[in-house]
Design a protein around this motif. Structure first.
Motif, PDB file in Angstrom:
ATOM      1  N   ILE A   3     102.177  20.929 -15.306  1.00  0.00           N
ATOM      2  CA  ILE A   3     102.458  22.368 -15.233  1.00  0.00           C
ATOM      3  C   ILE A   3     103.963  22.565 -15.221  1.00  0.00           C
ATOM      4  O   ILE A   3     104.670  21.934 -14.433  1.00  0.00           O
ATOM      5  CB  ILE A   3     101.852  22.987 -13.960  1.00  0.00           C
ATOM      6  N   THR A   4     104.450  23.422 -16.114  1.00  0.00           N
ATOM      7  CA  THR A   4     105.869  23.749 -16.155  1.00  0.00           C
ATOM      8  C   THR A   4     106.039  25.263 -16.209  1.00  0.00           C
ATOM      9  O   THR A   4     105.110  25.999 -16.583  1.00  0.00           O
ATOM     10  CB  THR A   4     106.563  23.105 -17.379  1.00  0.00           C
ATOM     11  N   TYR A   5     107.236  25.716 -15.840  1.00  0.00           N
ATOM     12  CA  TYR A   5     107.571  27.142 -15.832  1.00  0.00           C
ATOM     13  C   TYR A   5     108.794  27.358 -16.693  1.00  0.00           C
ATOM     14  O   TYR A   5     109.702  26.545 -16.711  1.00  0.00           O
ATOM     15  CB  TYR A   5     107.849  27.615 -14.393  1.00  0.00           C
ATOM     16  N   ARG A   6     108.791  28.467 -17.406  1.00  0.00           N
ATOM     17  CA  ARG A   6     109.926  28.838 -18.248  1.00  0.00           C
ATOM     18  C   ARG A   6     109.997  30.357 -18.276  1.00  0.00           C
ATOM     19  O   ARG A   6     109.046  31.046 -17.909  1.00  0.00           O
ATOM     20  CB  ARG A   6     109.766  28.275 -19.664  1.00  0.00           C
ATOM     21  N   LYS A   7     111.124  30.878 -18.704  1.00  0.00           N
ATOM     22  CA  LYS A   7     111.253  32.327 -18.842  1.00  0.00           C
ATOM     23  C   LYS A   7     110.327  32.796 -19.963  1.00  0.00           C
ATOM     24  O   LYS A   7     110.101  32.081 -20.939  1.00  0.00           O
ATOM     25  CB  LYS A   7     112.701  32.722 -19.162  1.00  0.00           C
ATOM     26  N   TYR A  67     101.059  33.717 -16.657  1.00  0.00           N
ATOM     27  CA  TYR A  67     102.414  34.120 -16.303  1.00  0.00           C
ATOM     28  C   TYR A  67     102.411  34.617 -14.872  1.00  0.00           C
ATOM     29  O   TYR A  67     101.391  35.050 -14.343  1.00  0.00           O
ATOM     30  CB  TYR A  67     102.975  35.152 -17.280  1.00  0.00           C
ATOM     31  N   ALA A  68     103.569  34.520 -14.233  1.00  0.00           N
ATOM     32  CA  ALA A  68     103.662  34.879 -12.828  1.00  0.00           C
ATOM     33  C   ALA A  68     105.131  34.993 -12.456  1.00  0.00           C
ATOM     34  O   ALA A  68     106.002  34.605 -13.207  1.00  0.00           O
ATOM     35  CB  ALA A  68     102.979  33.808 -11.978  1.00  0.00           C
ATOM     36  N   TYR A  97      91.829  26.752 -11.452  1.00  0.00           N
ATOM     37  CA  TYR A  97      92.520  27.964 -11.003  1.00  0.00           C
ATOM     38  C   TYR A  97      93.228  27.693  -9.675  1.00  0.00           C
ATOM     39  O   TYR A  97      94.404  28.011  -9.506  1.00  0.00           O
ATOM     40  CB  TYR A  97      91.518  29.115 -10.862  1.00  0.00           C
ATOM     41  N   GLN A  98      92.517  27.083  -8.748  1.00  0.00           N
ATOM     42  CA  GLN A  98      93.076  26.809  -7.429  1.00  0.00           C
ATOM     43  C   GLN A  98      94.268  25.861  -7.527  1.00  0.00           C
ATOM     44  O   GLN A  98      95.298  26.094  -6.888  1.00  0.00           O
ATOM     45  CB  GLN A  98      92.003  26.215  -6.517  1.00  0.00           C
ATOM     46  N   HIS A 103     100.039  25.296  -7.109  1.00  0.00           N
ATOM     47  CA  HIS A 103     101.266  24.752  -7.698  1.00  0.00           C
ATOM     48  C   HIS A 103     102.294  25.863  -7.848  1.00  0.00           C
ATOM     49  O   HIS A 103     103.477  25.700  -7.505  1.00  0.00           O
ATOM     50  CB  HIS A 103     100.942  24.105  -9.044  1.00  0.00           C
ATOM     51  N   PHE A 104     101.843  27.009  -8.370  1.00  0.00           N
ATOM     52  CA  PHE A 104     102.767  28.129  -8.555  1.00  0.00           C
ATOM     53  C   PHE A 104     103.307  28.632  -7.218  1.00  0.00           C
ATOM     54  O   PHE A 104     104.499  28.935  -7.098  1.00  0.00           O
ATOM     55  CB  PHE A 104     102.091  29.282  -9.310  1.00  0.00           C
ATOM     56  N   LEU A 105     102.453  28.754  -6.208  1.00  0.00           N
ATOM     57  CA  LEU A 105     102.913  29.265  -4.914  1.00  0.00           C
ATOM     58  C   LEU A 105     103.977  28.355  -4.303  1.00  0.00           C
ATOM     59  O   LEU A 105     104.959  28.834  -3.728  1.00  0.00           O
ATOM     60  CB  LEU A 105     101.738  29.467  -3.962  1.00  0.00           C
TER      61      LEU A 105
END
Length: 168
Positions: A3-7, A67-68, A97-98, A103-105
């Motif tokens: 899992i990765t995050y980007r703009k 997205y978040a 989902y969990q 991970h996001f939190l």
């Protein structure tokens, strides 16, 4: 799970519009979003150099799955509301989902409290979202209040639950 995050990018807009329309019952959105409305919203609110929203694409194995981020950001009070929406196909798989939400939190708490120096995060969740509420509470968010019969979804009134977490 990678899992990765980007703009967010403009090309993410259409998938997000579809997910929002498919999950309208869990959002503070009452009408379906049209393609042109989504394009305008992205240009005016997300693709700015200094947006009032701090949203991230969530990629799983380099594929957009949600997205978040932070909305209703107050630089004066150093607070923000957490927002999270995932592909509806994944949303129905409770275990995945969990894992993704947890991970996001972890990511958003570290980002908010360490990198951008907020002091408080909060959420508003409709009372029928039991799994979502459980995940929030297990990650340290505390129930701070209940707005009784605050929203109407499918012609039924539901409570909105406010959860918050302070920087330690």
């Amino acid at each position: 799970m990678n899992i990765t995050y980007r703009k967010l990018k403009f090309f993410d807009a259409e998938k997000i519009r579809i997910w929002r329309n498919n999950q309208i019952k869990v959002l503070r959105q009452n009408e379906k979003i049209k393609k042109q409305e989504q394009k305008v919203y992205f240009k005016k609110n997300i693709l700015l150099k200094n947006p009032k929203l701090d949203l991230f694409a969530i990629d799983l194995n380099q594929k957009l799955i949600g997205y978040a981020g932070l909305v209703n950001i107050s630089s004066h009070f150093k607070t923000a509301e957490v927002s999270f929406l995932i592909d509806d196909k994944i949303k129905h798989n409770s275990n995945i989902y969990q894992k993704i939400f947890n991970h996001f939190l972890l990511f958003i708490k570290e980002y908010s409290f360490t990198r951008i120096k907020l002091r408080r995060l909060y959420t508003e969740t409709f009372s029928f979202r039991k799994k979502h509420i459980m995940i929030l509470e297990n990650s340290g968010f505390k129930l701070e209040g209940i707005m009784k019969k605050h929203v109407i979804k499918n012609k039924q009134a539901y409570d909105s639950l406010i959860h918050g977490i302070l920087k330690k």
